[in-house]
Design a protein around this motif. Structure first.
Motif, PDB file in Angstrom:
ATOM      1  N   ASP A   1      38.805  84.304  47.079  1.00 45.33           N
ATOM      2  CA  ASP A   1      38.655  82.951  47.618  1.00 45.33           C
ATOM      3  C   ASP A   1      37.463  82.234  46.978  1.00 45.33           C
ATOM      4  N   LYS A   2      36.356  82.931  46.819  1.00 43.02           N
ATOM      5  CA  LYS A   2      35.174  82.325  46.205  1.00 43.02           C
ATOM      6  C   LYS A   2      35.424  82.034  44.721  1.00 43.02           C
ATOM      7  N   LEU A   3      36.151  82.902  44.054  1.00 41.40           N
ATOM      8  CA  LEU A   3      36.462  82.692  42.640  1.00 41.40           C
ATOM      9  C   LEU A   3      37.331  81.453  42.460  1.00 41.40           C
TER      10      LEU A   3
ATOM     11  N   LEU B   1      35.788  73.759  41.071  1.00 42.58           N
ATOM     12  CA  LEU B   1      34.621  72.981  40.633  1.00 42.58           C
ATOM     13  C   LEU B   1      34.661  72.743  39.123  1.00 42.58           C
ATOM     14  N   ILE B   2      35.070  73.753  38.379  1.00 40.47           N
ATOM     15  CA  ILE B   2      35.160  73.615  36.925  1.00 40.47           C
ATOM     16  C   ILE B   2      36.239  72.599  36.564  1.00 40.47           C
ATOM     17  N   GLU B   3      37.367  72.658  37.239  1.00 40.60           N
ATOM     18  CA  GLU B   3      38.434  71.702  36.941  1.00 40.60           C
ATOM     19  C   GLU B   3      37.980  70.277  37.239  1.00 40.60           C
TER      20      GLU B   3
ATOM     21  N   GLU C   1      30.041  70.916  44.969  1.00 35.76           N
ATOM     22  CA  GLU C   1      31.033  69.980  45.489  1.00 35.76           C
ATOM     23  C   GLU C   1      30.634  68.537  45.197  1.00 35.76           C
ATOM     24  N   ASP C   2      29.359  68.297  44.993  1.00 30.04           N
ATOM     25  CA  ASP C   2      28.862  66.950  44.701  1.00 30.04           C
ATOM     26  C   ASP C   2      28.663  66.696  43.214  1.00 30.04           C
TER      27      ASP C   2
ATOM     28  N   VAL D   1      27.735  74.956  33.937  1.00 27.96           N
ATOM     29  CA  VAL D   1      28.169  74.383  32.669  1.00 27.96           C
ATOM     30  C   VAL D   1      26.947  74.321  31.775  1.00 27.96           C
ATOM     31  N   ILE D   2      27.126  74.738  30.524  1.00 30.05           N
ATOM     32  CA  ILE D   2      26.014  74.850  29.577  1.00 30.05           C
ATOM     33  C   ILE D   2      26.344  73.997  28.359  1.00 30.05           C
ATOM     34  N   GLU D   3      25.420  73.131  28.001  1.00 32.61           N
ATOM     35  CA  GLU D   3      25.564  72.300  26.808  1.00 32.61           C
ATOM     36  C   GLU D   3      24.284  72.462  25.995  1.00 32.61           C
ATOM     37  N   GLY D   4      24.374  73.188  24.895  1.00 30.12           N
ATOM     38  CA  GLY D   4      23.168  73.536  24.149  1.00 30.12           C
ATOM     39  C   GLY D   4      22.304  74.443  25.007  1.00 30.12           C
ATOM     40  N   ARG D   5      21.059  74.027  25.255  1.00 29.09           N
ATOM     41  CA  ARG D   5      20.163  74.792  26.128  1.00 29.09           C
ATOM     42  C   ARG D   5      20.084  74.190  27.529  1.00 29.09           C
ATOM     43  N   ASP D   6      20.824  73.133  27.765  1.00 30.11           N
ATOM     44  CA  ASP D   6      20.806  72.480  29.065  1.00 30.11           C
ATOM     45  C   ASP D   6      21.868  73.088  29.972  1.00 30.11           C
TER      46      ASP D   6
END
Length: 247
Positions: free
Chosen positions: A14-16, A22-24, A237-238, A226-231
């Motif tokens: 359920d948590k997965l 959230l990713i979608e 949910e928000d 989510v990772i973009e470069g080093r950020d």
């Protein structure tokens, strides 16, 4: 370059599914439907539905989802126990997968397959029933898990890496079990190391590494970033919440 990562799962379907939603949602905001999603290992043990987790992840990969799956120490322990002759983990032969005095979680895993794991039942009987009831394709799933995934500035692994050893020469024992020497290392590793394995209260960015294991095995959440470069941003949910480098 954008990547997503999901911390240790430990049988919590359920948590997965919730963090995948959230990713979608983040994909919908960015329009990027191709960035990989890396599960950082420990699909097995301690949670109630290991079988469901493995089915869900395998079905997603077969459907063409850009999911990359990393080997965790608990996954390795599951595989070794369910061989024709049960074996301990090669590094931790002091730990038995079914032991009662330490919550390794193997009994929870087998229970999800309908195995009777009663405390007073002989281990050999549990092993035999586990061999009969855990599908061969689930053990094959474990053999297909990657030791690490290296993509540009991002290096994904379950536990961490051995400092001062080339990243493409690491030993599997370290990749799935290491803690102290890895955690104590403050210098850059080259790429940002994204890992789980060691439970922390909040996703933490140490500059040279990022820990995403927020304790699903012990009642905490599964976290996604989510990772973009080093950020790095944690997904909520928000929306995105920045993960600031710890000083």
């Amino acid at each position: 370059m954008r990547s997503y990562a999901i911390g240790d799962i430990h049988g919590h379907l359920d948590k997965l599914q919730a963090v995948h939603r959230l990713i979608e949602a983040d994909r919908a905001r960015t329009g990027d439907h191709d960035a990989p999603v890396v599960h950082l290992g420990d699909f097995a043990d301690r949670g109630p539905d290991v079988r469901g987790v493995i089915d869900y992840v395998r079905d997603g990969v077969q459907a063409g989802q850009p999911w990359i799956n990393i080997l965790g120490n608990h996954d390795r322990m599951m595989w070794y126990f369910l061989q024709p002759v049960e074996q301990p983990d090669p590094l931790r032969n002091d730990l038995h997968w079914l032991m009662l005095d330490i919550n390794i979680g193997g009994r929870k895993t087998l229970a999800s397959y309908g195995v009777d794991v009663s405390d007073d039942r002989p281990v050999w009987e549990i092993h035999a029933e586990g061999r009969a009831k855990v599908p061969a394709e689930d053990l094959h799933f474990i053999t297909q898990l990657k030791e690490y995934h290296w993509q540009g500035e991002h290096y994904f692994v379950h536990a961490g890496v051995r400092p001062n050893v080339p990243l493409d020469k690491q030993a599997q024992d370290d990749l799935v079990w290491i803690r102290g020497d890895f955690h104590d290392h403050k210098e850059p590793f080259g790429p940002l190391i994204i890992h789980g394995h060691t439970v922390i209260d909040n996703v933490t960015h140490y500059g040279n590494r990022l820990n995403v294991d927020t304790g699903a095995a012990y009642g905490g959440p599964i976290s996604a970033v989510v990772i973009e470069g080093r950020d790095v941003w944690q997904l909520t949910e928000d929306g995105r919440v920045p993960v600031i480098v710890q000083q």
